[in-house]
Design a protein around this motif. Structure first.
Motif, PDB file in Angstrom:
ATOM      1  N   GLY A  44      16.797  86.984  58.753  1.00  8.92           N
ATOM      2  CA  GLY A  44      17.119  85.668  57.928  1.00  8.92           C
ATOM      3  C   GLY A  44      15.665  84.995  58.016  1.00  8.92           C
ATOM      4  O   GLY A  44      14.508  85.588  58.575  1.00  8.92           O
ATOM      5  N   PRO A  45      15.591  83.658  57.440  1.00 12.89           N
ATOM      6  CA  PRO A  45      14.268  83.007  57.726  1.00 12.89           C
ATOM      7  C   PRO A  45      13.464  83.026  58.906  1.00 12.89           C
ATOM      8  O   PRO A  45      14.296  82.354  60.016  1.00 12.89           O
ATOM      9  CB  PRO A  45      14.903  81.803  57.062  1.00 12.89           C
ATOM     10  N   GLY A  46      12.492  83.492  58.949  1.00 13.48           N
ATOM     11  CA  GLY A  46      11.757  83.127  60.410  1.00 13.48           C
ATOM     12  C   GLY A  46      11.909  84.152  61.230  1.00 13.48           C
ATOM     13  O   GLY A  46      11.046  84.464  62.333  1.00 13.48           O
ATOM     14  N   VAL A  47      12.670  85.269  61.226  1.00 11.10           N
ATOM     15  CA  VAL A  47      13.054  86.139  62.048  1.00 11.10           C
ATOM     16  C   VAL A  47      11.905  87.310  62.170  1.00 11.10           C
ATOM     17  O   VAL A  47      11.475  87.707  61.069  1.00 11.10           O
ATOM     18  CB  VAL A  47      14.442  86.894  61.977  1.00 11.10           C
ATOM     19  N   ARG A  48      11.307  87.190  63.080  1.00 13.36           N
ATOM     20  CA  ARG A  48      10.215  88.482  63.088  1.00 13.36           C
ATOM     21  C   ARG A  48      10.792  89.767  63.345  1.00 13.36           C
ATOM     22  O   ARG A  48      11.468  90.180  64.499  1.00 13.36           O
ATOM     23  CB  ARG A  48       9.286  87.996  64.491  1.00 13.36           C
ATOM     24  N   LEU A  49      10.596  90.502  62.340  1.00 10.26           N
ATOM     25  CA  LEU A  49      11.521  91.650  62.344  1.00 10.26           C
ATOM     26  C   LEU A  49      10.393  92.895  62.093  1.00 10.26           C
ATOM     27  O   LEU A  49       9.506  92.994  61.340  1.00 10.26           O
ATOM     28  CB  LEU A  49      12.416  91.823  61.173  1.00 10.26           C
ATOM     29  N   ALA A  69       9.967  87.356  58.766  1.00 10.01           N
ATOM     30  CA  ALA A  69       8.386  87.669  58.868  1.00 10.01           C
ATOM     31  C   ALA A  69       8.399  89.339  59.235  1.00 10.01           C
ATOM     32  O   ALA A  69       8.713  89.564  60.226  1.00 10.01           O
ATOM     33  CB  ALA A  69       7.888  86.768  59.649  1.00 10.01           C
ATOM     34  N   VAL A  70       8.112  90.172  58.422  1.00 16.99           N
ATOM     35  CA  VAL A  70       8.301  91.589  58.375  1.00 16.99           C
ATOM     36  C   VAL A  70       7.034  92.180  58.779  1.00 16.99           C
ATOM     37  O   VAL A  70       5.819  92.072  58.058  1.00 16.99           O
ATOM     38  CB  VAL A  70       8.972  92.122  57.166  1.00 16.99           C
ATOM     39  N   THR A  71       7.073  93.052  59.805  1.00 16.06           N
ATOM     40  CA  THR A  71       6.281  94.334  60.126  1.00 16.06           C
ATOM     41  C   THR A  71       6.674  95.559  59.863  1.00 16.06           C
ATOM     42  O   THR A  71       7.790  95.449  60.354  1.00 16.06           O
ATOM     43  CB  THR A  71       5.406  94.011  61.393  1.00 16.06           C
ATOM     44  N   ALA A  72       6.120  96.441  59.232  1.00 13.76           N
ATOM     45  CA  ALA A  72       6.767  97.767  59.067  1.00 13.76           C
ATOM     46  C   ALA A  72       5.768  98.606  59.371  1.00 13.76           C
ATOM     47  O   ALA A  72       4.531  98.756  59.529  1.00 13.76           O
ATOM     48  CB  ALA A  72       7.295  97.938  57.605  1.00 13.76           C
ATOM     49  N   VAL A  73       6.253  99.992  59.931  1.00 11.66           N
ATOM     50  CA  VAL A  73       5.340 101.152  60.245  1.00 11.66           C
ATOM     51  C   VAL A  73       5.971 102.439  59.655  1.00 11.66           C
ATOM     52  O   VAL A  73       7.184 102.715  59.574  1.00 11.66           O
ATOM     53  CB  VAL A  73       4.952 101.348  61.605  1.00 11.66           C
ATOM     54  N   PRO A 101       2.285 100.477  68.489  1.00 14.98           N
ATOM     55  CA  PRO A 101       1.373  99.812  68.981  1.00 14.98           C
ATOM     56  C   PRO A 101       1.551  98.236  68.961  1.00 14.98           C
ATOM     57  O   PRO A 101       0.756  97.604  68.508  1.00 14.98           O
ATOM     58  CB  PRO A 101       0.424 100.260  68.063  1.00 14.98           C
ATOM     59  N   PHE A 102       2.623  97.852  69.669  1.00 14.79           N
ATOM     60  CA  PHE A 102       2.918  96.370  69.738  1.00 14.79           C
ATOM     61  C   PHE A 102       3.239  96.186  71.339  1.00 14.79           C
ATOM     62  O   PHE A 102       3.737  96.855  71.988  1.00 14.79           O
ATOM     63  CB  PHE A 102       4.240  96.125  68.745  1.00 14.79           C
ATOM     64  N   ALA A 103       3.029  94.747  71.568  1.00 15.97           N
ATOM     65  CA  ALA A 103       3.353  94.267  72.711  1.00 15.97           C
ATOM     66  C   ALA A 103       4.597  94.266  73.289  1.00 15.97           C
ATOM     67  O   ALA A 103       5.607  94.098  72.278  1.00 15.97           O
ATOM     68  CB  ALA A 103       2.586  92.911  72.967  1.00 15.97           C
ATOM     69  N   ALA A 104       5.272  94.329  74.270  1.00 17.21           N
ATOM     70  CA  ALA A 104       6.450  94.091  74.783  1.00 17.21           C
ATOM     71  C   ALA A 104       7.216  92.889  74.067  1.00 17.21           C
ATOM     72  O   ALA A 104       6.384  91.849  74.285  1.00 17.21           O
ATOM     73  CB  ALA A 104       6.762  94.478  76.276  1.00 17.21           C
ATOM     74  N   ALA A 105       8.352  92.827  73.877  1.00 22.22           N
ATOM     75  CA  ALA A 105       9.149  91.604  73.485  1.00 22.22           C
ATOM     76  C   ALA A 105       8.367  90.935  72.424  1.00 22.22           C
ATOM     77  O   ALA A 105       8.591  89.688  72.281  1.00 22.22           O
ATOM     78  CB  ALA A 105       9.129  90.922  74.710  1.00 22.22           C
ATOM     79  N   GLY A 106       7.805  91.491  71.271  1.00 24.05           N
ATOM     80  CA  GLY A 106       7.086  90.766  70.240  1.00 24.05           C
ATOM     81  C   GLY A 106       7.897  90.592  69.077  1.00 24.05           C
ATOM     82  O   GLY A 106       7.306  89.881  68.248  1.00 24.05           O
ATOM     83  N   PHE A 107       9.045  91.078  68.937  1.00 17.79           N
ATOM     84  CA  PHE A 107       9.923  90.855  67.609  1.00 17.79           C
ATOM     85  C   PHE A 107      11.109  90.537  67.948  1.00 17.79           C
ATOM     86  O   PHE A 107      11.887  90.808  69.108  1.00 17.79           O
ATOM     87  CB  PHE A 107      10.178  92.469  67.107  1.00 17.79           C
ATOM     88  N   ASP A 108      11.691  89.634  67.061  1.00 23.59           N
ATOM     89  CA  ASP A 108      13.367  89.084  67.282  1.00 23.59           C
ATOM     90  C   ASP A 108      14.142  90.293  66.747  1.00 23.59           C
ATOM     91  O   ASP A 108      15.391  90.133  67.336  1.00 23.59           O
ATOM     92  CB  ASP A 108      13.370  87.983  66.343  1.00 23.59           C
ATOM     93  N   ALA A 109      13.632  91.105  66.060  1.00 24.45           N
ATOM     94  CA  ALA A 109      14.696  92.280  65.536  1.00 24.45           C
ATOM     95  C   ALA A 109      13.844  93.351  65.264  1.00 24.45           C
ATOM     96  O   ALA A 109      12.778  93.423  64.736  1.00 24.45           O
ATOM     97  CB  ALA A 109      15.313  91.732  64.144  1.00 24.45           C
ATOM     98  N   VAL A 110      14.557  94.708  65.606  1.00 27.06           N
ATOM     99  CA  VAL A 110      13.682  95.933  65.094  1.00 27.06           C
ATOM    100  C   VAL A 110      14.846  96.834  64.672  1.00 27.06           C
ATOM    101  O   VAL A 110      15.982  96.804  64.935  1.00 27.06           O
ATOM    102  CB  VAL A 110      13.151  96.775  66.448  1.00 27.06           C
TER     103      VAL A 110
END
Length: 272
Positions: A44-49, A69-73, A101-110
């Protein structure tokens, strides 16, 4: 013993350059589970996914539409190109599980939609997803269970009726990396990765497809069944197509479209 590096390399070869063929065929099937997958992680809004193995960006676009806020690979160049068109608001990069290639604990949802099926080290893949999720964040993934669905049954029957054989060099998972494609087996994969509050539920649905559209994905070599079909010699391929056309009538509704019952598993868990 099967070399898991060879498995991953073979998977990359299968998908190389096939983004448009996937988009025009099997991507529509895979899209069905996107809403439920995003519900499990509370997108939802603001969730780093992070969307792992985004393919043509279906889940990434849906998450963006929810305000995340979406990052995708993805590993495949052609998939990344289409994903960037389909989800222009997402940050889309190239990466391969389990090497995120991401730091630990960088996202709210995967999330990973039908991706764990396609990696040589499924347990490591889920553990990598958990690693980049913050404590209290959610991880969710879908996989095909067995039997996956009527569409693949139809194609398998056509191959068998034509007397075709599985070509050499297709990926086979190392038995040491295998896990039961059941509710219990998939849930245990999540629990073993260090996730808590694990759930796993089946999802079933009817996928509607034009017969030529469905054949087109297979003929273009999309997925294992597509590789089995597309790598036949020309005469055998003609026999497979003739058998497919004949068998497809059993799966068609009054409008001529195939009505294909499919089954999947959706697992979710919380990072600690």
């Amino acid at each position: 013993m099967v070399d898991v590096v060879d498995f991953d390399a073979a998977e990359r070869r299968i998908w190389a350059g096939r983004a448009e063929a996937f988009r025009d065929s099997f991507a529509k099937l895979c899209a069905h589970t996107a809403p439920a997958l995003l519900d499990v992680v509370g997108a939802g809004p603001g969730v780093r996914l992070l969307d792992v193995g985004t393919g043509i960006g279906t889940v990434a676009a849906a998450a963006c539409a929810r305000g995340a806020a979406v990052t995708a690979v993805d590993a495949e160049d052609s998939m990344i190109e289409l994903a960037r068109r389909n989800a222009p608001a997402a940050d889309i990069r190239q990466a391969v599980l389990p090497d995120l290639p991401f730091a630990a604990a960088g996202f709210d949802a995967v999330v990973a939609n039908f991706v764990v099926n396609h990696v040589g080290r499924p347990a490591d893949a889920v553990a990598a997803m958990r690693r980049v999720t913050r404590p209290g964040g959610r991880v969710a993934a879908t996989i095909w269970c067995s039997p996956a669905g009527a569409g693949h049954e139809l194609l398998d029957r056509a191959v068998e009726a034509a007397g075709a054989h599985r070509p050499a060099g297709l990926p086979r998972l190392d038995p040491l990396e295998e896990f039961p494609r059941t509710r219990e087996g998939f849930a245990e994969l999540f629990a073993a990765a260090g996730l808590t509050d694990v759930t796993c539920e089946p999802i079933s649905w009817d996928h509607l497809a034009d017969p030529e559209e469905w054949w087109g994905g297979a003929a273009a070599g999309v997925g294992l069944i597509g590789q089995t079909i597309s790598r036949q010699d020309p005469d055998t391929l003609k026999r497979v197509k003739a058998a497919y056309d004949d068998l497809a009538r059993e799966y068609a509704g009054p409008d001529g479209r195939l009505r294909l019952r499919y089954h999947a598993l959706l697992a979710g868990g919380r990072a600690v």
